[in-house]
Scaffold this active site. Structure first.
Site, mmCIF file in Angstrom:
data_model
loop_
_atom_site.group_PDB
_atom_site.id
_atom_site.type_symbol
_atom_site.label_atom_id
_atom_site.label_comp_id
_atom_site.label_asym_id
_atom_site.label_seq_id
_atom_site.Cartn_x
_atom_site.Cartn_y
_atom_site.Cartn_z
ATOM 1 N N THR A 268 0.985 -1.265 -0.054
ATOM 2 C CA THR A 268 0.106 -0.045 0.020
ATOM 3 C C THR A 268 0.886 1.119 0.124
ATOM 4 O O THR A 268 1.981 0.964 0.366
ATOM 5 C CB THR A 268 -0.805 -0.206 1.186
ATOM 6 O OG1 THR A 268 0.056 0.503 2.382
ATOM 7 C CG2 THR A 268 -1.616 -1.190 1.408
ATOM 8 N N ASP A 269 0.301 2.494 -0.559
ATOM 9 C CA ASP A 269 1.042 3.727 -0.519
ATOM 10 C C ASP A 269 0.988 3.868 1.403
ATOM 11 O O ASP A 269 0.168 3.428 2.097
ATOM 12 C CB ASP A 269 0.178 4.656 -1.074
ATOM 13 C CG ASP A 269 1.224 5.827 -1.495
ATOM 14 O OD1 ASP A 269 2.294 5.950 -0.599
ATOM 15 O OD2 ASP A 269 0.924 6.581 -2.331
#
Length: 720
Positions: A268-269
């Protein structure tokens, strides 16, 4: 006695065998002769659920009993090893795209991965496990620069899916190396998907985009990089059609993994999972979000949600330990490919040390990349290149002439030998030539200027202006940007426009304008005040030397625009609209300042057809064209031949699309033959009724030229 001795000896042998077998079994994951899958399975079997959860965050925790050290997965290398001390700083990503040179880009990323390995070796030798000095790099950014207002567009390879895929694939190859079982470093393509602003609302923004635009524009480059073996994919902050990217099972599991066959890990960011329940609010809490993320196909969390809540999710039967194992196995597989559990001294990269960082060869490559990225936009009366003997006094002015920020761009490394524009010009001329410098103006004051009187006493003035990474960039980083990192319009700072106007009014000798920026700007605002204009991007540590090489004719400019320069954002749809209609050269029908692919040269090239396409093709065919490119000017030069395809008149077809390009060097008065190939399958478009790719029958046209608006050679053909 003899019988007792033999019995005792036999017992000792059995015990020794059992002990050695047990030891071997315990160390199976350390056995380099075994397959990675066997080693991963063995290591998983030795970990408790709590330990497994501790390894699912970017700050992966140590497991002392298995001699597993802590590791930080977050490392940056967009255009050089970033945030990690001395490194070679190459031109910003958008500038690398402007080279239209896949081979050069792969050489650049090969240097980046070499320096990354060297820094990892040096830091781990001291027992350090530092952020930004690991081997998992969250780069490249292959989002589509669909709108010039987006501050992070400078991190991308421009507005075109095909160019993005070609440059991105080359970049990943250089980072990861040629052995898929032994990665040099691991690359993560980001941000999946439909993530091109707005920056200010990215943590709760919902990109509404139909399947056609999603497939043909926003996902195209991701698919190509998956096919090329990129090790990781990073999900974006935003929602797509109501679902946050990091819990989007359809996009991650169904499309990325099942349809495309992606085998690597998904990260994920940073903070994206927190956004799911805090800002998107599509899931009520962290524990349910952790379960949804794992089920959707997330393996690594750039925050602490998975580390904190995966065990709770299993206990609450929202998740099974087997599902946790699947996620962790993909992370471990990446680490095994990187050699984390092998004898470090046997690594082919073990000897990379300080002499592999920022050495002479790497600096020379940075200069070459900067040279090939700069775009000549205007050259009235062939002012450039300058003959140094004709200019005994040079004035360099402007807020970006000596700016470090304007050289580095965003997501940058640091170099102890950055050469800014002032230094580059000064170092390029004879000591008998007078060079002066003045800041001239700042980014805001429209009335107080400097250097104008001195410019009037010079033979030529080089005015360096434009933007900087604090005026456009990521939310939080570009702290002077007008719109949370984004631009509100295409305007240069009003102070710079006023300064150029005042400069032109008082200075009768030639003026060269150099613009630094990571996006399209309104060049027309200062075009009348300059005799020549060079768009320099954020050119990296050798930007000053590269510009001097171009200005004084040591090299011929050959950069091409990877984005369209519009007249105004009022010509575009609203920024938040993700529909591609009337966006980018593929769909925009209005007049522009400079078209995609544009760039002037000091010479002129003619094209002559040698073998044009056949009249008819089938799905499995490849379109092949051969042409001669002749340099009919007065100096050697490099041309970027661009092949575009125009489609049959079908609803929502692009006006044209880049489908091949080739950079070639042609000696003055000579010609080079080149062959370009386009698989017919590349012309398929997404059919919304069948949810599949479709090759539409009809009449197509191949257009060859030096930009998207240039048509030197054309040929029509039929698709059955």
């Amino acid at each position: 006695m003899n019988h007792f001795f033999h019995k005792k000896t036999s017992l000792l042998l059995v015990l020794s065998f059992l002990l050695s077998s047990t030891a071997m079994a315990q160390q199976t994951y350390r056995n380099e002769s075994l397959s990675i899958d066997i080693r991963v399975k063995d290591l998983l079997s030795k970990l408790t659920l709590t330990e497994k959860a501790s390894l699912l965050g970017y700050r992966s925790e140590a497991v002392p009993r298995l001699n597993i050290p802590a590791y930080n997965w977050w490392n940056e290398g967009l255009h050089g090893v970033a945030r990690a001390g001395e490194a070679t700083v190459f031109p910003q990503a958008i500038a690398l795209a402007a080279t239209f040179n896949q081979e050069l880009v792969q050489s650049v990323s090969n240097v980046i991965s070499t320096e990354a390995r060297a820094k990892y070796n040096l830091s781990t030798a001291k027992g350090r496990h530092l952020q930004y000095m690991g081997l998992t790099y969250w780069t490249p950014n292959i989002n589509i620069f669909r709108d010039p207002r987006w501050g992070r567009g400078q991190e991308t390879y421009g507005e075109d899916p095909f160019l993005t895929s070609q440059i991105g694939t080359s970049f990943v190859k250089g980072l990861q190396g040629s052995d898929p079982s032994h990665l040099k470093i691991a690359s993560a393509a980001k941000h999946f998907v439909a993530h091109s602003g707005p920056e200010a609302t990215r943590d709760y923004f919902d990109a509404i985009v139909d399947e056609k635009d999603l497939r043909e524009t926003y996902m195209y480059a991701f698919h190509k990089l998956v096919n090329s073996g990129v090790e990781s994919i990073m999900t974006a902050y935003n929602r797509v059609n109501g679902t946050p990217n990091s819990v989007n099972k359809h996009l991650i599991q169904d499309v990325l993994r099942k349809e495309w066959g992606f085998k690597g890990h998904v990260v994920t960011d940073c903070g994206a999972l927190d956004d799911v329940f805090l800002t998107h609010k599509t899931i009520p809490n962290a524990t349910e979000t952790a379960a949804a993320a794992i089920k959707a196909g997330i393996d690594l969390d750039c925050s602490t949600v998975l580390q904190r809540d995966v065990v709770k999710a299993v206990q609450q039967k929202l998740l099974t330990e087997k599902e946790v194992d699947v996620a962790l196995s993909r992370l471990l597989k990446t680490q095994f490919k990187l050699g984390f559990f092998d004898d470090a001294t046997k690594s082919p990269f073990y000897n990379f040390r300080a002499d592999s960082i920022h050495n002479k060869q790497h600096v020379e490559l940075a200069r070459k990349a900067a040279i090939q990225s700069m775009v000549l936009l205007k050259n009235t009366n062939n002012l450039l290149p300058l003959k140094e003997a004709n200019y005994s006094a040079i004035m360099v002015v402007g807020p970006n002439a000596a700016s470090l920020d304007a050289m580095l761009g965003s997501y940058h490394g640091l170099s102890s030998k950055v050469v800014n524009i002032v230094e580059g010009i000064t170092g390029a001329v004879d000591p008998a030539t007078r060079v002066e410098y003045d800041l001239g103006c700042d980014y805001s004051d429209t009335t107080h200027f400097g250097g104008i009187w001195a410019a009037g006493n010079a033979d030529i003035t080089i005015a360096v202006l434009g933007l900087s990474p604090v005026l456009e960039g990521e939310a939080g980083d570009a702290f002077l940007a007008e719109n949370g990192g984004d631009k509100k319009n295409l305007s240069l700072p009003a102070s710079e426009i006023a300064y150029m106007k005042a400069l032109r009014k008082s200075v009768k000798k030639p003026i060269i304008a150099v613009i630094t920026a990571g996006s399209a700007v309104d060049v027309s605002a200062i075009a009348d005040y300059a005799d020549a204009i060079i768009f320099a991007w954020y050119p990296g540590e050798q930007g000053g030397n590269a510009l001097a090489d171009i200005v004084f004719g040591k090299v011929n400019p050959s950069g091409r625009l990877p984005v369209t320069f519009y007249n105004s954002v009022s010509d575009l749809p609203p920024y938040e609209n993700y529909n591609m209609k009337n966006r980018t050269y593929r769909y925009f029908q209005g007049q522009v300042q400079y078209p995609f692919g544009f760039g002037l040269s000091y010479t002129t090239f003619n094209y002559e057809s040698k073998a044009m396409p056949k009249s008819r093709y089938n799905t499995s065919d490849t379109i092949t064209v051969t042409l001669a490119v002749k340099n009919v000017g007065n100096v050697d030069g490099e041309e970027v031949v661009q092949a575009y395809v125009k489609y049959p008149s079908v609803d929502r077809m692009p006006l044209k699309e880049l489908k091949s390009f080739q950079r070639i060097n042609v000696v003055q008065g000579e010609f080079e033959n080149i062959t370009m190939k386009i698989p017919v399958s590349e012309l398929k478009k997404w059919d919304l009724s069948t949810h599949k790719w479709k090759l539409y029958p009809g009449t197509y046209q191949l257009v060859l030229g030096s930009s998207s608006a240039d048509e030197k050679l054309t040929a029509s053909f039929q698709i059955n």
